[in-house]
Motif scaffolding. Structure first.
Motif, PDB file in Angstrom:
ATOM      1  N   ARG A  33       0.858  -1.190   0.000  1.00  0.00           N
ATOM      2  CA  ARG A  33       0.000   0.000   0.000  1.00  0.00           C
ATOM      3  C   ARG A  33       0.891   1.235   0.000  1.00  0.00           C
ATOM      4  O   ARG A  33       2.072   1.153   0.308  1.00  0.00           O
ATOM      5  N   PRO A  34       0.350   2.393  -0.330  1.00  0.00           N
ATOM      6  CA  PRO A  34       1.159   3.618  -0.264  1.00  0.00           C
ATOM      7  C   PRO A  34       1.745   3.820   1.138  1.00  0.00           C
ATOM      8  O   PRO A  34       1.158   3.386   2.141  1.00  0.00           O
ATOM      9  N   GLU A  35       2.874   4.480   1.200  1.00  0.00           N
ATOM     10  CA  GLU A  35       3.621   4.634   2.459  1.00  0.00           C
ATOM     11  C   GLU A  35       2.783   5.219   3.597  1.00  0.00           C
ATOM     12  O   GLU A  35       2.911   4.804   4.739  1.00  0.00           O
ATOM     13  N   ASP A  36       1.950   6.196   3.298  1.00  0.00           N
ATOM     14  CA  ASP A  36       1.139   6.834   4.331  1.00  0.00           C
ATOM     15  C   ASP A  36      -0.315   6.393   4.308  1.00  0.00           C
ATOM     16  O   ASP A  36      -1.202   7.117   4.763  1.00  0.00           O
ATOM     17  N   ASP A  37      -0.580   5.195   3.805  1.00  0.00           N
ATOM     18  CA  ASP A  37      -1.931   4.663   3.802  1.00  0.00           C
ATOM     19  C   ASP A  37      -2.389   4.481   5.249  1.00  0.00           C
ATOM     20  O   ASP A  37      -1.742   3.762   6.025  1.00  0.00           O
ATOM     21  N   PRO A  38      -3.489   5.115   5.653  1.00  0.00           N
ATOM     22  CA  PRO A  38      -3.896   5.067   7.057  1.00  0.00           C
ATOM     23  C   PRO A  38      -4.250   3.665   7.545  1.00  0.00           C
ATOM     24  O   PRO A  38      -3.965   3.322   8.694  1.00  0.00           O
ATOM     25  N   VAL A  39      -4.833   2.835   6.690  1.00  0.00           N
ATOM     26  CA  VAL A  39      -5.198   1.481   7.123  1.00  0.00           C
ATOM     27  C   VAL A  39      -3.938   0.648   7.355  1.00  0.00           C
ATOM     28  O   VAL A  39      -3.837  -0.075   8.352  1.00  0.00           O
ATOM     29  N   ALA A  40      -2.966   0.769   6.471  1.00  0.00           N
ATOM     30  CA  ALA A  40      -1.706   0.047   6.655  1.00  0.00           C
ATOM     31  C   ALA A  40      -0.989   0.531   7.915  1.00  0.00           C
ATOM     32  O   ALA A  40      -0.448  -0.282   8.678  1.00  0.00           O
ATOM     33  N   LEU A  69      -9.143   7.640   8.837  1.00  0.00           N
ATOM     34  CA  LEU A  69      -9.600   6.256   8.795  1.00  0.00           C
ATOM     35  C   LEU A  69     -11.118   6.242   8.693  1.00  0.00           C
ATOM     36  O   LEU A  69     -11.770   7.213   9.083  1.00  0.00           O
ATOM     37  N   ASP A  70     -11.680   5.145   8.186  1.00  0.00           N
ATOM     38  CA  ASP A  70     -13.129   5.004   8.216  1.00  0.00           C
ATOM     39  C   ASP A  70     -13.578   4.997   9.676  1.00  0.00           C
ATOM     40  O   ASP A  70     -12.763   4.855  10.590  1.00  0.00           O
ATOM     41  N   GLU A  71     -14.855   5.161   9.909  1.00  0.00           N
ATOM     42  CA  GLU A  71     -15.379   5.354  11.260  1.00  0.00           C
ATOM     43  C   GLU A  71     -15.035   4.209  12.213  1.00  0.00           C
ATOM     44  O   GLU A  71     -14.614   4.447  13.344  1.00  0.00           O
ATOM     45  N   GLU A  72     -15.200   2.980  11.789  1.00  0.00           N
ATOM     46  CA  GLU A  72     -14.887   1.860  12.686  1.00  0.00           C
ATOM     47  C   GLU A  72     -13.412   1.831  13.049  1.00  0.00           C
ATOM     48  O   GLU A  72     -13.052   1.704  14.222  1.00  0.00           O
ATOM     49  N   ARG A  73     -12.543   1.955  12.050  1.00  0.00           N
ATOM     50  CA  ARG A  73     -11.106   1.926  12.330  1.00  0.00           C
ATOM     51  C   ARG A  73     -10.679   3.154  13.134  1.00  0.00           C
ATOM     52  O   ARG A  73      -9.785   3.065  13.964  1.00  0.00           O
ATOM     53  N   ARG A  74     -11.321   4.298  12.903  1.00  0.00           N
ATOM     54  CA  ARG A  74     -10.981   5.497  13.680  1.00  0.00           C
ATOM     55  C   ARG A  74     -11.266   5.258  15.159  1.00  0.00           C
ATOM     56  O   ARG A  74     -10.459   5.559  16.018  1.00  0.00           O
ATOM     57  N   THR A  75     -12.422   4.650  15.422  1.00  0.00           N
ATOM     58  CA  THR A  75     -12.776   4.342  16.813  1.00  0.00           C
ATOM     59  C   THR A  75     -11.796   3.336  17.401  1.00  0.00           C
ATOM     60  O   THR A  75     -11.299   3.519  18.516  1.00  0.00           O
ATOM     61  N   ARG A  76     -11.525   2.279  16.667  1.00  0.00           N
ATOM     62  CA  ARG A  76     -10.579   1.263  17.144  1.00  0.00           C
ATOM     63  C   ARG A  76      -9.200   1.862  17.376  1.00  0.00           C
ATOM     64  O   ARG A  76      -8.565   1.592  18.403  1.00  0.00           O
ATOM     65  N   ALA A  77      -8.737   2.678  16.444  1.00  0.00           N
ATOM     66  CA  ALA A  77      -7.414   3.287  16.580  1.00  0.00           C
ATOM     67  C   ALA A  77      -7.364   4.219  17.792  1.00  0.00           C
ATOM     68  O   ALA A  77      -6.356   4.265  18.499  1.00  0.00           O
ATOM     69  N   THR A  78      -8.436   4.940  18.031  1.00  0.00           N
ATOM     70  CA  THR A  78      -8.480   5.832  19.189  1.00  0.00           C
ATOM     71  C   THR A  78      -8.419   5.040  20.487  1.00  0.00           C
ATOM     72  O   THR A  78      -7.658   5.383  21.399  1.00  0.00           O
ATOM     73  N   LEU A  95      -7.185   9.350  29.202  1.00  0.00           N
ATOM     74  CA  LEU A  95      -8.514   9.632  29.754  1.00  0.00           C
ATOM     75  C   LEU A  95      -9.316  10.539  28.832  1.00  0.00           C
ATOM     76  O   LEU A  95     -10.501  10.299  28.594  1.00  0.00           O
ATOM     77  N   ALA A  96      -8.682  11.577  28.327  1.00  0.00           N
ATOM     78  CA  ALA A  96      -9.390  12.517  27.450  1.00  0.00           C
ATOM     79  C   ALA A  96      -9.867  11.823  26.177  1.00  0.00           C
ATOM     80  O   ALA A  96     -11.021  12.008  25.756  1.00  0.00           O
ATOM     81  N   LEU A  97      -9.013  11.023  25.563  1.00  0.00           N
ATOM     82  CA  LEU A  97      -9.391  10.309  24.343  1.00  0.00           C
ATOM     83  C   LEU A  97     -10.529   9.330  24.608  1.00  0.00           C
ATOM     84  O   LEU A  97     -11.499   9.257  23.845  1.00  0.00           O
ATOM     85  N   LEU A  98     -10.404   8.583  25.688  1.00  0.00           N
ATOM     86  CA  LEU A  98     -11.403   7.557  25.983  1.00  0.00           C
ATOM     87  C   LEU A  98     -12.729   8.151  26.441  1.00  0.00           C
ATOM     88  O   LEU A  98     -13.789   7.651  26.079  1.00  0.00           O
ATOM     89  N   ARG A  99     -12.662   9.213  27.203  1.00  0.00           N
ATOM     90  CA  ARG A  99     -13.915   9.863  27.622  1.00  0.00           C
ATOM     91  C   ARG A  99     -14.679  10.377  26.402  1.00  0.00           C
ATOM     92  O   ARG A  99     -15.885  10.188  26.280  1.00  0.00           O
ATOM     93  N   ALA A 100     -13.948  11.011  25.485  1.00  0.00           N
ATOM     94  CA  ALA A 100     -14.584  11.524  24.263  1.00  0.00           C
ATOM     95  C   ALA A 100     -15.199  10.384  23.461  1.00  0.00           C
ATOM     96  O   ALA A 100     -16.325  10.504  22.960  1.00  0.00           O
ATOM     97  N   GLU A 101     -14.491   9.277  23.358  1.00  0.00           N
ATOM     98  CA  GLU A 101     -15.001   8.135  22.595  1.00  0.00           C
ATOM     99  C   GLU A 101     -16.196   7.513  23.312  1.00  0.00           C
ATOM    100  O   GLU A 101     -17.183   7.141  22.687  1.00  0.00           O
ATOM    101  N   TYR A 102     -16.112   7.408  24.621  1.00  0.00           N
ATOM    102  CA  TYR A 102     -17.199   6.842  25.427  1.00  0.00           C
ATOM    103  C   TYR A 102     -18.474   7.680  25.306  1.00  0.00           C
ATOM    104  O   TYR A 102     -19.569   7.144  25.177  1.00  0.00           O
ATOM    105  N   GLU A 103     -18.324   8.983  25.297  1.00  0.00           N
ATOM    106  CA  GLU A 103     -19.487   9.876  25.242  1.00  0.00           C
ATOM    107  C   GLU A 103     -19.993  10.107  23.821  1.00  0.00           C
ATOM    108  O   GLU A 103     -21.132  10.511  23.630  1.00  0.00           O
ATOM    109  N   ARG A 104     -19.169   9.856  22.824  1.00  0.00           N
ATOM    110  CA  ARG A 104     -19.494  10.180  21.437  1.00  0.00           C
ATOM    111  C   ARG A 104     -20.651   9.359  20.882  1.00  0.00           C
ATOM    112  O   ARG A 104     -21.550   9.895  20.250  1.00  0.00           O
ATOM    113  N   GLN A 105     -20.635   8.071  21.077  1.00  0.00           N
ATOM    114  CA  GLN A 105     -21.661   7.202  20.480  1.00  0.00           C
ATOM    115  C   GLN A 105     -22.170   6.214  21.522  1.00  0.00           C
ATOM    116  O   GLN A 105     -21.760   5.047  21.543  1.00  0.00           O
TER     117      GLN A 105
END
Length: 162
Positions: A33-40, A69-78, A95-105
């Protein structure tokens, strides 16, 4: 992409591979894949994370998230980045990242995973009661009985009345 992802998934599901072999094989597939491919980048980060190479994983997770990243991978990566940096001692950022993810959806497919890692980060931050509240509130809907009671107790813990 499907064939590539199938091959990536095959590496992850191969229980005969050592952690180092997983990293090596994921890296080899990433070169397709390209060098900066987000999924890779995300897959390379996960391989390093699983191998205990958190500092290397952190850099790759951040690059993957920055490139989109697509939404699922963005959540997983976070979630995975937050867990990694918690292990690296960056508890406030985790904590900040996880709280935002916990409250987001609240009804999202990975909400319970975000809650679990948020609870772990809260414990690391010395907030065990808040962690228990989050964990119990997340568990309650999955119980065959006592959902209302456990939810109520979780809220009491959060309010400092338990």
């Amino acid at each position: 992409m499907d064939d590539w992802q199938d091959r990536i998934d095959g590496v992850w599901s191969d229980d005969t591979l050592s952690e180092a072999e997983v990293v090596e094989r994921i890296d080899a597939l990433a070169t397709e894949r390209p060098e900066d491919d987000p999924v890779a980048l995300f897959e390379r980060a996960g391989a390093r994370d699983s191998a205990g190479l958190e500092a290397e994983a952190e850099v790759l997770y951040r690059r993957a998230l920055d490139r989109g990243l697509d939404e699922e991978r963005r959540t997983r990566a976070t979630i995975q980045l937050a867990s990694t940096i918690r292990n690296l001692g960056k508890i406030d950022e985790a904590l900040a990242l996880l709280r935002a993810e916990y409250e987001r959806q609240p009804r999202g497919p990975l909400h319970d995973a975000a809650a679990a890692f948020y609870a772990l980060a809260l414990v690391s931050a010395g907030e065990a009661e808040r962690a228990a509240s989050i964990a119990l509130e997340t568990l309650a809907p999955h119980l065959p009985l006592y959902t209302r009671s456990v939810t109520g107790y979780a809220r009491e813990i959060a309010d400092g009345h338990a």
